[in-house]
Design a protein around this motif. Sequence first.
Motif, PDB file in Angstrom:
ATOM      1  N   UNK A  35      -1.662   4.531   6.809  1.00 33.16           N
ATOM      2  CA  UNK A  35      -1.151   5.769   6.222  1.00 33.16           C
ATOM      3  C   UNK A  35      -2.229   6.842   6.115  1.00 33.16           C
ATOM      4  N   UNK A  36      -3.067   6.880   7.101  1.00 29.49           N
ATOM      5  CA  UNK A  36      -4.129   7.878   7.117  1.00 29.49           C
ATOM      6  C   UNK A  36      -3.538   9.282   7.164  1.00 29.49           C
ATOM      7  N   UNK A  37      -4.143  10.199   6.414  1.00 29.72           N
ATOM      8  CA  UNK A  37      -3.691  11.587   6.485  1.00 29.72           C
ATOM      9  C   UNK A  37      -4.469  12.372   7.536  1.00 29.72           C
ATOM     10  N   UNK A  38      -5.276  11.653   8.322  1.00 29.28           N
ATOM     11  CA  UNK A  38      -5.955  12.286   9.450  1.00 29.28           C
ATOM     12  C   UNK A  38      -4.995  12.400  10.625  1.00 29.28           C
ATOM     13  N   UNK A  39      -5.294  13.293  11.530  1.00 29.74           N
ATOM     14  CA  UNK A  39      -4.438  13.463  12.700  1.00 29.74           C
ATOM     15  C   UNK A  39      -4.580  12.296  13.670  1.00 29.74           C
ATOM     16  N   UNK A  40      -5.717  11.626  13.623  1.00 31.54           N
ATOM     17  CA  UNK A  40      -5.965  10.510  14.535  1.00 31.54           C
ATOM     18  C   UNK A  40      -5.439   9.223  13.914  1.00 31.54           C
TER      19      UNK A  40
ATOM     20  N   UNK B 195       3.174   1.530  15.954  1.00 32.38           N
ATOM     21  CA  UNK B 195       4.151   0.446  15.971  1.00 32.38           C
ATOM     22  C   UNK B 195       5.147   0.546  14.825  1.00 32.38           C
ATOM     23  N   UNK B 196       4.810   1.324  13.808  1.00 30.49           N
ATOM     24  CA  UNK B 196       5.651   1.404  12.616  1.00 30.49           C
ATOM     25  C   UNK B 196       7.055   1.873  12.959  1.00 30.49           C
TER      26      UNK B 196
ATOM     27  N   UNK C 106       0.833  -1.202   0.000  1.00 34.90           N
ATOM     28  CA  UNK C 106       0.000   0.000   0.000  1.00 34.90           C
ATOM     29  C   UNK C 106       0.867   1.252   0.000  1.00 34.90           C
ATOM     30  N   UNK C 107       1.915   1.235   0.803  1.00 35.48           N
ATOM     31  CA  UNK C 107       2.834   2.373   0.857  1.00 35.48           C
ATOM     32  C   UNK C 107       3.469   2.625  -0.507  1.00 35.48           C
ATOM     33  N   UNK C 108       3.877   1.563  -1.183  1.00 33.65           N
ATOM     34  CA  UNK C 108       4.520   1.695  -2.487  1.00 33.65           C
ATOM     35  C   UNK C 108       3.565   2.285  -3.521  1.00 33.65           C
TER      36      UNK C 108
ATOM     37  N   UNK D 243       7.595   6.625   6.269  1.00 30.69           N
ATOM     38  CA  UNK D 243       7.377   7.448   5.080  1.00 30.69           C
ATOM     39  C   UNK D 243       7.947   8.842   5.311  1.00 30.69           C
ATOM     40  N   UNK D 244       8.058   9.567   4.221  1.00 33.03           N
ATOM     41  CA  UNK D 244       8.540  10.944   4.294  1.00 33.03           C
ATOM     42  C   UNK D 244       7.402  11.949   4.210  1.00 33.03           C
ATOM     43  N   UNK D 245       6.207  11.469   4.447  1.00 34.98           N
ATOM     44  CA  UNK D 245       5.060  12.356   4.430  1.00 34.98           C
ATOM     45  C   UNK D 245       4.353  12.447   3.101  1.00 34.98           C
ATOM     46  N   UNK D 246       4.828  11.681   2.086  1.00 37.36           N
ATOM     47  CA  UNK D 246       4.204  11.774   0.764  1.00 37.36           C
ATOM     48  C   UNK D 246       2.760  11.300   0.786  1.00 37.36           C
ATOM     49  N   UNK D 247       2.466  10.348   1.689  1.00 35.84           N
ATOM     50  CA  UNK D 247       1.111   9.793   1.719  1.00 35.84           C
ATOM     51  C   UNK D 247       0.091  10.795   2.253  1.00 35.84           C
ATOM     52  N   UNK D 248       0.575  11.859   2.890  1.00 33.60           N
ATOM     53  CA  UNK D 248      -0.348  12.844   3.453  1.00 33.60           C
ATOM     54  C   UNK D 248      -1.112  13.598   2.372  1.00 33.60           C
TER      55      UNK D 248
END
Length: 370
Positions: A164-169, A176-177, A126-128, A186-191
């Motif tokens: 990889x939710x872009x929500x604050x919660x 655990x990641x 999913x991250x990829x 991640x470097x924040x790209x998923x946000x």
Amino acid sequence: MKQAIIEEKLGVYKTRDWEKYTFFKDWIIFDARKQKLQIVYGMQANDLRMLIGGAKPIDQLTDPAQRDARAHIMNAFSMMNADGSEPRSIDFHSFRGKFTPEFDPRRFALKDSIYAQRLDLLAFLLRNVLYRFSTCLPQVNYCEFSVGCGDLSRPWVFAVLTTFSNDKKFNKFHYLVNQSFPWLKTNGFEKSIDYRFLAGFNRRISPISNACSADKSLDFLNEAPSYAIHLMLREFYQSKKQRETIIFTEQVKQLKKLEKASTNTEDFYHWVVGLDLLGDELGYPYCPFVAYEFLRFVRDARQANSAFGTRIHSGENVPFARPELPGYRLFAAHMYILYRCLAFLKEELGSNIRVGHGIAFDKLLSIKNY
């Protein structure tokens, strides 16, 4: 017999110590998907890596057995050329009409086995994908992934999928990641990407006639199209009268598990935004979403998310024949049932109904004078 075929493709008999070393054994594994210990028969990943030449690119392998084994493994994940190279147009012709079993389950068997034991690799996939979406031009800002309703009904899998939710919660797995799964950082790209899920249901149904087995569904539709149409019209009637389905009982069993998960999972309808009908369509034009149980579920879901909808993969793997040929009877019956199902859903749900691909509709509508 199956083991002998696999060992031949992997070149087991060409290793030096194949008579002394046993590749296939019984193993105790933990099925993370089902949260159960299981006894399985197979080989370890270390042995498989050795047989396919380790991490070397396929064009650098000098051992023919390793090169062939690598090509077979590559074809177990993607539709490649027989030697593992990128497919050409002529290769795609050989894949046509082989959605099952050439595509499914062949090209999902290894993936499912890996994900069942390593849910973190499901998150890695999913991250990829999210990374690729974030770097393409134009950038993708929203996407929906079709996930089997069984996985969405399991809270521990659901937590992994929403990592990889872009929500604050964030969920528990997200925390655990950093501690246990550094390869998921991640470097924040998923946000920058909003992603959601569609609950996937298999369109295959139990035999709908005592005279026709499940693997003869195509023959049944071709030989008794009027009866096949009658069965769907009967489902429409059952649904209108708010009665239980007759032919979609297996899908309803899965739906009940999904319904239970929706009540026990916080923000469920924030993440799950619709239902998806998938699987090999050949011989199965029937749509379970017309059943009263599904219509009720969608209406209830729209109380939490007004945009909750359905996507129906249809008009994809349907053999087309010219109207003057006998095979057109099968094509016409298949497409008629699809049309009636879509029309019924439009009547009952009104909006948020999507058709996936539907290339056969173009064939049907482009026929002149018919």
